[in-house]
Scaffold this active site. Structure first.
Site, PDB file in Angstrom:
ATOM      1  N   TRP B 323       0.846  -1.208   0.000  1.00  0.00           N
ATOM      2  CA  TRP B 323       0.000   0.000   0.000  1.00  0.00           C
ATOM      3  C   TRP B 323       0.880   1.257   0.000  1.00  0.00           C
ATOM      4  O   TRP B 323       0.512   2.276  -0.595  1.00  0.00           O
ATOM      5  CB  TRP B 323      -0.892  -0.015   1.254  1.00  0.00           C
ATOM      6  CG  TRP B 323      -1.651   1.256   1.462  1.00  0.00           C
ATOM      7  CD1 TRP B 323      -2.866   1.585   0.933  1.00  0.00           C
ATOM      8  CD2 TRP B 323      -1.262   2.370   2.265  1.00  0.00           C
ATOM      9  NE1 TRP B 323      -3.242   2.834   1.342  1.00  0.00           N
ATOM     10  CE2 TRP B 323      -2.279   3.344   2.167  1.00  0.00           C
ATOM     11  CE3 TRP B 323      -0.149   2.654   3.059  1.00  0.00           C
ATOM     12  CZ2 TRP B 323      -2.219   4.566   2.832  1.00  0.00           C
ATOM     13  CZ3 TRP B 323      -0.090   3.872   3.712  1.00  0.00           C
ATOM     14  CH2 TRP B 323      -1.110   4.813   3.603  1.00  0.00           C
ATOM     15  N   HIS B 324       2.060   1.171   0.624  1.00  0.00           N
ATOM     16  CA  HIS B 324       2.904   2.356   0.742  1.00  0.00           C
ATOM     17  C   HIS B 324       3.467   2.813  -0.596  1.00  0.00           C
ATOM     18  O   HIS B 324       3.766   3.990  -0.766  1.00  0.00           O
ATOM     19  CB  HIS B 324       4.065   2.103   1.716  1.00  0.00           C
ATOM     20  CG  HIS B 324       3.630   2.163   3.142  1.00  0.00           C
ATOM     21  ND1 HIS B 324       3.031   1.101   3.769  1.00  0.00           N
ATOM     22  CD2 HIS B 324       3.687   3.165   4.056  1.00  0.00           C
ATOM     23  CE1 HIS B 324       2.747   1.444   5.015  1.00  0.00           C
ATOM     24  NE2 HIS B 324       3.127   2.684   5.208  1.00  0.00           N
ATOM     25  N   GLY B 325       3.658   1.929  -1.530  1.00  0.00           N
ATOM     26  CA  GLY B 325       4.216   2.383  -2.797  1.00  0.00           C
ATOM     27  C   GLY B 325       4.383   1.254  -3.787  1.00  0.00           C
ATOM     28  O   GLY B 325       4.397   0.074  -3.423  1.00  0.00           O
TER      29      GLY B 325
END
Lengths: 337, 490
Positions: B323-325
């Protein structure tokens, strides 16, 4: 109503502080711009990355110098402007990274008043990566984005930098302090204790520098090569002309570069020559290239009476030498490649 | 519009003033004003993506209403829920992960699929997750037939829009209708919390960034890092991201408090955690609560066998990492934390019922904090590094496999590190400093409640107003250049 008083005192403190800061920066800016030796503060080392983009737009020069501390120390508009009959600006900054050099040069090329941008090529050496910059460098102050488009809301960023930033406060304070210490009739050249760019290399400084820079090489890694190519591409259709030069580092340190990595040094020079030749073959705005990184009357200068007339140390040349370089460039007139 | 920028200060002052003027006159007017202000805030960055935000809001609202209506009629609503999930996840997949997935497929299968270059819309991960939670809650009967205005404001409310906290509709929307009686206290507490955040960002995080960047960039260029470089790079980045995210959370919460709205606590001294389980109850609390409620529990949570539970943790953390990148390094970071959590849970199971003798409690606690900090710092290496090779260069340097000298270990670096450890381990955090004045909604993790500070507690006195005012000026002075928050890229 304790909380209302709190908000009042808090906001009052902030408002007063900001007003004082803006007032000082405004007054200092006016003082520097109108002082007869004001332009010499461009050779000072401090918070130049923050305030120089602002000064560039205020001064509206025709000739701009871009590069590392070699450039920052070596070109003083107070000396150059009357001698060459131009309005110049020193856009040099300490330890300029290849990315910053490209961006500052792009900024200078984008100014409507600028006709020539002189870039010292040592800024495109080393192994820096893409986008690397020092902490006080800020894209938003420059006229163009990395892609070459106009920077959104630049006026706002320049305003806040000029009046509200700590960088402006530092540079203004340093400049005002330096100028205020000049007596009537004195110029920066008379006070090398304040304006270090005018100090003279001594035997001790030379030896210390040789030790300090003993492992120094001058090579161009892939990152700097890319930045240099991008700079040339930006200059292809620019109104201003790009003038590039290999800096006149003293012969003693040039010997060290060759000891350390002679092939790397030659490859650096050849890469630049080839790139400039390609650029000139296809671009309407031709670039000039001058090589002072060789044995010439400046770089082979010997110390007289224990001090150098042209150098601060082995790589930093003094403003009179900077003027001499510009005169050499004019004498040569056309690109050397 | 980044929180750490002059335009935001002007925008925030105008928003607070406008809201105050409308607050007691028109309930609809003040919500409409906040919505328009939030859209203006988002459009400052790129106006064209405002249409994406508005379109996504409208589609999710319509889907949610349909789910609510069908639920009331006991009609089948699966199509709408699944359609909504596909729409939201598809949006993120296209804008955020398409390049990663296609380029990975091209590399692995050598198939040469075309890669479309999309510009990542700001905050897409945050507003998409918030809307997924709304759809799932609508399906579970936890929503209350909100108006479009309320829903749109919940999604776009500017203090949480860009980088969280990830808020729930039922936390936020009722507050849009509440009348408040302590505007002056809200203003006082809000500006103080905002100032603390600004100071953390400009005075601490931004000054650590150049050192961490220089070291990780060198590793990225293939330089095998030396011992000093690796340790300093790892520690500096651990502190940089701590203060950066903590600063962002304070500024978001402070902005909201000035408008009389409380956002959930999002950051609670995570480096004081004595286990990885506790770390996730203190770091990005709103994300970990979201992952727990909308991923871990639907996967089965801790209901099945122990092996199944550990697998659920691992899947949750892998997806939480991604989800972060759009980079496999983030997934590896999530996987590492999943592994840590699994080990932590297994250890708890093995030592269940055992209590250390009182004399050992303090040293064991200190050791646990140190171990947790070390484990999270190691994981930050893969989080910060752009490639696995680069992460390997940094990690190898920790055990002396390289010999670079990007930075040197100066006395100043030593003093800085000592001070940073003192701040994160021994000082009260901003929530504890402000807690008596209600700056946020309580943590969803009851085992980690906020304990109000005593000695450093904020009081609305003249002396503190002057001190925080000075801190604000110093922090503003350090705003010489605009450095985005790390979490803005997610």
């Amino acid at each position: 109503m304790k909380q209302t008083r709190y908000a009042f005192w808090f906001l009052g403190t902030v408002a007063l502080g900001i007003a004082a800061l803006m007032g000082f920066n405004w007054a200092a800016g006016a003082y520097i711009l109108h002082h007869r030796a004001g332009a010499s503060v461009q050779t000072l080392s401090g918070f130049e990355r923050a305030l120089k983009p602002v000064w560039l737009t205020q001064i509206r020069p025709e000739l701009v110098f871009v590069g590392s501390s070699r450039v920052r120390d070596g070109f003083d508009p107070v000396l150059i402007d009357p001698a060459l009959g131009v309005k110049s600006f020193n856009y040099g900054a300490s330890s300029m990274t290849p990315y910053e050099a490209r961006r500052f040069a792009q900024d200078a090329l984008a100014q409507p008043s600028v006709k020539q941008v002189v870039v010292s090529l040592d800024a495109f050496t080393g192994h820096g990566g893409p986008g690397e910059a020092l902490p006080s460098f800020d894209e938003t102050r420059l006229a163009v984005t990395p892609e070459g488009g106009p920077t959104p809301r630049r006026g706002l960023w320049l305003f806040t930098t000029r009046f509200l930033s700590g960088g402006a406060l530092g540079m203004n304070a340093l400049s005002v302090y330096a100028l205020a210490r000049l007596k009537d009739g004195e110029s920066a050249a008379d006070r090398p204790d304040i304006f270090n760019a005018y100090s003279h290399m001594s035997e001790a400084v030379m030896q210390r520098d040789l030790t300090y820079r003993r492992a120094r090489t001058l090579t161009m890694g892939p990152g700097p090569r890319r930045e240099f190519a991008t700079l040339l591409a930006s200059a292809c259709n620019a109104q201003a002309r790009l003038i590039l030069f290999f800096p006149p580092d003293h012969a003693a340190i040039q010997a060290r570069y060759r000891e350390g990595d002679a092939k790397g040094l030659e490859a650096f020079k050849q890469t630049v020559r080839d790139a400039v030749a390609r650029h000139n073959a296809r671009c309407p705005s031709r670039a000039a290239l001058f090589d002072f990184l060789d044995a010439n009357s400046l770089t082979t200068e010997a110390l007289r009476d224990g001090r150098s007339a042209s150098y601060v140390d082995l790589v930093h040349f003094r403003p009179p030498a900077g003027l001499w370089l510009l005169q050499q460039m004019r004498l040569k007139g056309e690109p050397s490649n | 519009m980044p929180f750490n920028s002059y335009p935001y200060f002007i925008f925030l002052a105008a928003a607070v003033l406008g809201y105050w003027l409308l607050e007691n006159r028109s309930l609809t007017g003040r919500r409409l004003f906040l919505l328009l202000a939030s859209y203006a805030f988002y459009a400052w960055w790129r106006a064209d993506f405002l249409l994406l935000l508005m379109g996504s809001t409208l589609i999710n609202y319509m889907l949610g209403r349909e789910i609510e209506l069908r639920r009331a009629r006991h009609a089948d609503r699966r199509l709408f829920l699944i359609g909504g999930l596909i729409f939201n996840l598809g949006l993120i997949a296209v804008f955020k992960y398409q390049t990663l997935f296609v380029s990975t497929a091209n590399e692995l299968l050598n198939i040469g699929l075309p890669i479309s270059e999309f510009f990542l819309p700001l905050a897409i991960s945050f507003f998409t997750f918030e809307q997924i939670s709304y759809l799932v809650d609508a399906d579970n009967g936890k929503t209350r037939r909100y108006s479009l205005l309320d829903y749109a404001l919940f999604v776009a409310y500017f203090p949480h829009l860009i980088a969280g906290p990830i808020v729930r509709h039922n936390d936020l929307i009722p507050q849009f209708h509440a009348l408040r009686s302590a505007r002056a206290l809200d203003l006082a507490a809000g500006i103080t919390l905002f100032t603390i955040g600004l100071a953390k960002k400009t005075l601490i995080a931004d000054n650590l960034a150049p050192f961490a960047d220089a070291i990780f960039n060198a590793a990225g260029r293939g330089t095998p890092l030396g011992l000093t470089d690796s340790w300093l790079g790892t520690l500096f980045f651990s502190f940089q991201i701590y203060f950066d995210f903590s600063a962002y959370s304070d500024m978001a919460l402070g902005s909201a408090v000035m408008l009389g709205i409380r956002l959930p606590v999002n950051f609670l001294s995570p480096y004081k955690a004595a286990s990885i389980i506790e770390f996730w109850r203190r770091w990005h609390i709103s994300l970990s609560a979201f992952l727990r409620d909308y991923l871990y529990i639907p996967l089965g949570g801790n209901r099945g066998s122990r092996a199944r539970r550990y697998l659920n943790i691992l899947i949750t953390m892998l997806l939480g990492g991604l989800w972060h990148g759009a980079n496999w390094t983030f997934m590896l970071w999530g996987g590492l934390h999943g592994l840590y959590l699994t080990i932590n849970h297994a250890f708890r199971h093995l030592t269940h019922g055992m209590t250390p003798p009182p004399v050992l409690r303090m040293p064991l606690h200190a050791l646990s904090v140190l171990l947790t900090f070390s484990a999270t710092s190691l994981a930050w290496i893969v989080f910060r590094a752009e490639t696995l090779t680069s992460a390997g260069n940094v990690a190898g340097g920790l055990i002396g496999m390289g010999d670079s000298a990007v930075v040197s270990f100066s006395p100043l670096a030593a003093v800085t590190l000592v001070l940073l450890f003192i701040i994160v381990w021994f000082m009260p955090n901003s929530m504890e400093i402000m807690w008596r004045h209600n700056p946020a909604l309580p943590s969803p993790y009851e085992k980690e409640p906020v304990k109000p500070a005593r000695r450093f507690a904020w009081q609305p006195t003249r002396l503190q107003a002057f001190a925080y005012g000075l801190l604000c000026i110093i922090a503003v002075l350090a705003l010489s250049n605009l450095k985005p928050f790390i979490y803005f890229q997610f």
